[in-house]
Design an enzyme around this catalytic site. Structure first.
Site, PDB file in Angstrom:
ATOM      1  N   LEU A 126       0.834  -1.202   0.000  1.00 29.09           N
ATOM      2  CA  LEU A 126       0.000   0.000   0.000  1.00 29.09           C
ATOM      3  C   LEU A 126       0.874   1.260   0.000  1.00 29.09           C
ATOM      4  CD1 LEU A 126      -2.826   1.353   0.396  1.00 29.09           C
ATOM      5  CD2 LEU A 126      -2.474   1.113   2.855  1.00 29.09           C
ATOM      6  N   PRO A 129       6.278   6.241  -1.670  1.00 25.01           N
ATOM      7  CA  PRO A 129       7.188   7.273  -1.165  1.00 25.01           C
ATOM      8  C   PRO A 129       6.438   8.498  -0.622  1.00 25.01           C
ATOM      9  CG  PRO A 129       8.058   6.341  -3.186  1.00 25.01           C
ATOM     10  CD  PRO A 129       6.700   5.721  -2.987  1.00 25.01           C
ATOM     11  N   SER A 133       0.812   7.292   6.125  1.00 20.85           N
ATOM     12  CA  SER A 133      -0.387   7.352   6.977  1.00 20.85           C
ATOM     13  C   SER A 133      -1.620   7.721   6.154  1.00 20.85           C
ATOM     14  CB  SER A 133      -0.182   8.382   8.089  1.00 20.85           C
ATOM     15  OG  SER A 133       0.959   8.057   8.853  1.00 20.85           O
ATOM     16  N   GLU A 356       2.073  -0.529  10.212  1.00 21.34           N
ATOM     17  CA  GLU A 356       0.632  -0.785  10.236  1.00 21.34           C
ATOM     18  C   GLU A 356      -0.128   0.246  11.081  1.00 21.34           C
ATOM     19  OE1 GLU A 356      -0.617  -4.814  10.097  1.00 21.34           O
ATOM     20  OE2 GLU A 356       1.100  -5.376   8.879  1.00 21.34           O
ATOM     21  N   GLY A 357       0.194   1.507  10.810  1.00 20.10           N
ATOM     22  CA  GLY A 357      -0.437   2.619  11.523  1.00 20.10           C
ATOM     23  C   GLY A 357       0.432   3.048  12.681  1.00 20.10           C
ATOM     24  N   SER A 359       1.838   5.207  16.038  1.00 21.31           N
ATOM     25  CA  SER A 359       1.169   5.443  17.333  1.00 21.31           C
ATOM     26  C   SER A 359       0.255   6.662  17.257  1.00 21.31           C
ATOM     27  CB  SER A 359       2.217   5.638  18.430  1.00 21.31           C
ATOM     28  OG  SER A 359       2.908   4.436  18.628  1.00 21.31           O
TER      29      SER A 359
HETATM   30  C1  LIG Z   1       9.851  -1.969   8.746  1.00 22.73           C
HETATM   31  C2  LIG Z   1       8.662  -1.460   8.024  1.00 22.73           C
HETATM   32  C3  LIG Z   1       7.847  -2.358   7.332  1.00 22.73           C
HETATM   33  C4  LIG Z   1       6.741  -1.902   6.605  1.00 22.73           C
HETATM   34  N1  LIG Z   1       5.984  -2.796   5.904  1.00 22.73           N
HETATM   35  C5  LIG Z   1       4.978  -2.334   5.095  1.00 22.73           C
HETATM   36  C6  LIG Z   1       4.272  -3.230   4.238  1.00 22.73           C
HETATM   37  O1  LIG Z   1       4.493  -4.448   4.231  1.00 22.73           O
HETATM   38  N2  LIG Z   1       3.318  -2.719   3.409  1.00 22.73           N
HETATM   39  C7  LIG Z   1       3.020  -1.384   3.382  1.00 22.73           C
HETATM   40  O2  LIG Z   1       2.154  -1.001   2.607  1.00 22.73           O
HETATM   41  N3  LIG Z   1       3.666  -0.502   4.202  1.00 22.73           N
HETATM   42  C8  LIG Z   1       4.648  -0.956   5.047  1.00 22.73           C
HETATM   43  N4  LIG Z   1       5.336  -0.079   5.867  1.00 22.73           N
HETATM   44  C9  LIG Z   1       4.997   1.334   5.827  1.00 22.73           C
HETATM   45  C10 LIG Z   1       4.345   1.831   7.091  1.00 22.73           C
HETATM   46  O3  LIG Z   1       3.040   1.343   7.187  1.00 22.73           O
HETATM   47  C11 LIG Z   1       4.433   3.361   7.033  1.00 22.73           C
HETATM   48  O4  LIG Z   1       5.786   3.677   7.291  1.00 22.73           O
HETATM   49  C12 LIG Z   1       3.531   4.030   8.032  1.00 22.73           C
HETATM   50  O5  LIG Z   1       2.208   3.912   7.610  1.00 22.73           O
HETATM   51  C13 LIG Z   1       3.863   5.522   8.181  1.00 22.73           C
HETATM   52  O6  LIG Z   1       3.920   6.146   6.937  1.00 22.73           O
HETATM   53  P1  LIG Z   1       5.166   7.093   6.548  1.00 22.73           P
HETATM   54  O7  LIG Z   1       6.410   6.297   6.813  1.00 22.73           O
HETATM   55  O8  LIG Z   1       4.958   7.605   5.176  1.00 22.73           O
HETATM   56  O9  LIG Z   1       5.110   8.247   7.572  1.00 22.73           O
HETATM   57  P2  LIG Z   1       4.152   9.522   7.538  1.00 22.73           P
HETATM   58  O10 LIG Z   1       2.757   9.110   7.256  1.00 22.73           O
HETATM   59  O11 LIG Z   1       4.777  10.537   6.661  1.00 22.73           O
HETATM   60  O12 LIG Z   1       4.250   9.984   9.031  1.00 22.73           O
HETATM   61  C14 LIG Z   1       5.392  10.643   9.585  1.00 22.73           C
HETATM   62  C15 LIG Z   1       5.067  11.035  11.027  1.00 22.73           C
HETATM   63  O13 LIG Z   1       3.928  11.921  11.036  1.00 22.73           O
HETATM   64  C16 LIG Z   1       2.887  11.351  11.834  1.00 22.73           C
HETATM   65  N5  LIG Z   1       1.582  11.642  11.218  1.00 22.73           N
HETATM   66  C17 LIG Z   1       1.213  11.398   9.929  1.00 22.73           C
HETATM   67  N6  LIG Z   1      -0.062  11.771   9.717  1.00 22.73           N
HETATM   68  C18 LIG Z   1      -0.514  12.271  10.889  1.00 22.73           C
HETATM   69  C19 LIG Z   1      -1.746  12.831  11.320  1.00 22.73           C
HETATM   70  N7  LIG Z   1      -2.793  12.945  10.482  1.00 22.73           N
HETATM   71  N8  LIG Z   1      -1.841  13.250  12.613  1.00 22.73           N
HETATM   72  C20 LIG Z   1      -0.801  13.126  13.472  1.00 22.73           C
HETATM   73  N9  LIG Z   1       0.396  12.610  13.127  1.00 22.73           N
HETATM   74  C21 LIG Z   1       0.545  12.182  11.857  1.00 22.73           C
HETATM   75  C22 LIG Z   1       3.158   9.878  11.884  1.00 22.73           C
HETATM   76  O14 LIG Z   1       2.626   9.283  13.041  1.00 22.73           O
HETATM   77  C23 LIG Z   1       4.675   9.838  11.894  1.00 22.73           C
HETATM   78  O15 LIG Z   1       5.148  10.036  13.190  1.00 22.73           O
HETATM   79  C24 LIG Z   1       6.420  -0.524   6.617  1.00 22.73           C
HETATM   80  C25 LIG Z   1       7.232   0.377   7.340  1.00 22.73           C
HETATM   81  C26 LIG Z   1       8.336  -0.079   8.025  1.00 22.73           C
HETATM   82  C27 LIG Z   1       9.176   0.922   8.772  1.00 22.73           C
END
Ligand SMILES: Cc1cc2nc3c(=O)[nH]c(=O)nc-3n(C[C@H](O)[C@H](O)[C@H](O)COP(=O)(O)OP(=O)(O)OC[C@H]3O[C@@H](n4cnc5c(N)ncnc54)[C@H](O)[C@@H]3O)c2cc1C
Length: 374
Positions: A126, A129, A133, A356-357, A359
């Site tokens: 899902l 880059p 979230s 997976e979402g 904190s």
């Molecule tokens: C080891 C690992 C394995 C993974 N495996 C998968 C996988 O198999 N498949 C897949 O699809 N994804 C996977 N992911 C992706 C993971 O689900 C995302 O990293 C996660 O959803 C956060 O997205 P982001 O990294 O783009 O951070 P962002 O969404 O950019 O968030 C950055 C920061 O801002 C905060 N934030 C964002 N939006 C809000 C809001 N509205 N209100 C308050 N705070 C907010 C977040 O909590 C975080 O602290 C994986 C990630 C890792 C690290």
């Protein structure tokens, strides 16, 4: 299956997983860290033990196990290795389970029997880059073609991305149309145009493969869409809610392993302040286990479990970070060594609040549910 032919209880699954972790996983932790891959005997053992088919129905070769059984298995496997548990959690919760829920009879018959035996591994794609979230912001496009679909774009942080035989992958018909334009697709490994552009080196979870994938003119047949058109975000969010309980269980296993390390280190120092750290971590780990099991039981009872899942993930991932951090501190210099058990647990624990979402996202979900939205 027990000798008398009845189904295994959650406790029996837990005992089997604990024995497997002690026998096959813990002795190979150094190898996992060094090679950054999960050794074949562990993959084979997960398959032989029936763990890969827990969420697949019995008539398709799985064991139709309860969610309680799944969390018991994941927590025990994670006590052995968080990387192994992550591979299993993704396969069970966000690859097999959505196919069980949304697949046509043909899709289920084509994929689930081999996924249940561990012959085929699943992944969930899902994140992109620019879309983590906010899943509705994905840019990977699908276009309809006479024979089916054409997909173009990229996916980021995909667990099992290069190893998986089958990807549950999300794409949008047009990014400007938002969430209702997203559909889910089943993409087989080796489909021309699908490639791994990089394997990502992470803070923790050594051995769990995390990749960036590129889709360049990937052509899929018309029956590769999973679920109704435009329901991709619904399918993804439902899968992630299930997956959250699984990841909470993985974090719980890391928290329990960290507590064992912490108590061992506190016994060596015998300082009062270290006894207090062990006591606090013990209470937090017990609370995490209670919440994880409660979320699983709520789901098994067929009741809404979104809040229970978010609360379990929030607290279990925090317990893992706190207990492993305490284990490093109490062990002193030894805890700080790059290859110490305690520092490995801390690095693993630190990843779980993100996947997976995050904190913050769990707090958003819970906050909206408790307080409402304006
Ligand atoms: C080891 C690992 C394995 C993974 N495996 C998968 C996988 O198999 N498949 C897949 O699809 N994804 C996977 N992911 C992706 C993971 O689900 C995302 O990293 C996660 O959803 C956060 O997205 P982001 O990294 O783009 O951070 P962002 O969404 O950019 O968030 C950055 C920061 O801002 C905060 N934030 C964002 N939006 C809000 C809001 N509205 N209100 C308050 N705070 C907010 C977040 O909590 C975080 O602290 C994986 C990630 C890792 C690290």
């Amino acid at each position: 299956v027990p000798a008398d032919g009845r189904e295994r209880s959650a406790e029996e699954w837990r005992t089997a997983a604990r024995a497997f972790a002690d026998r096959e996983i813990l002795p190979r932790n150094e190898e996992i860290a060094r090679t950054e891959r999960i050794p074949t005997p562990i993959r084979d053992g997960l398959a032989r033990g029936g763990f890969m088919g827990l969420t697949v129905p019995q008539d398709l070769g799985g064991s139709s196990a309860s969610t309680l059984a799944v969390v018991q298995v994941l927590s025990e496997i994670a006590r052995g290795s968080a990387a192994v548990a992550t591979l299993l959690s993704v396969h069970l919760s966000v690859a097999c389970a959505p196919i069980v829920s949304w697949g046509t009879p043909e899709q289920k018959a084509r994929y689930l029997p081999a996924m249940a035996t561990g012959e085929r591994l699943g992944a969930f794609a899902l994140t992109e880059p620019g879309a983590g979230s906010d899943a509705g912001a994905i840019q990977t496009r699908f276009r309809r073609e006479p024979e089916g679909f054409r997909l173009d774009g990229s996916k980021m942080f995909i667990t099992n991305g290069g190893l998986a035989d089958l990807l549950l992958l999300f794409a949008t018909e047009d990014p400007v149309l938002g969430r209702k334009a997203v559909s889910a697709f089943l993409v087989e490994h080796g489909t021309p145009g699908l490639s791994v552009s990089q394997k990502l080196a992470k803070l923790g979870l050594d051995g769990s493969e995390t990749t960036e994938l590129v889709l360049d003119g990937v052509r899929l047949p018309a029956d590769a869409r999973l679920g109704p058109e435009g329901q991709g975000i619904r399918i993804a969010l439902k899968a992630l809610t299930d997956g959250r309980v699984g990841i909470a269980a993985c974090a719980l296993g890391v928290a329990e392993a960290s507590l064992e390390e912490l108590i061992a280190a506190a016994r060596r120092s015998a300082a009062d302040v270290h006894r207090a750290r062990a006591a606090r971590a013990y209470a937090e780990v017990l609370a995490a286990r209670a919440l994880v099991e409660r979320a699983a039981r709520t789901k098994d009872a067929g009741e809404p479990f979104v809040e229970a899942a978010s609360a379990a993930k929030l607290i279990a991932t925090r317990a893992a970070v706190d207990a492993s951090n305490a284990a490093v501190e109490v062990a002193g210099f030894e805890g700080g060594l790059a290859r110490s058990r305690a520092s490995g647990l801390l690095r693993d624990a630190r990843v779980f609040p993100i996947v997976e979402g995050t904190s913050e996202v769990q707090e958003l979900i819970l906050g909206r549910s408790l307080v409402g939205t304006r």
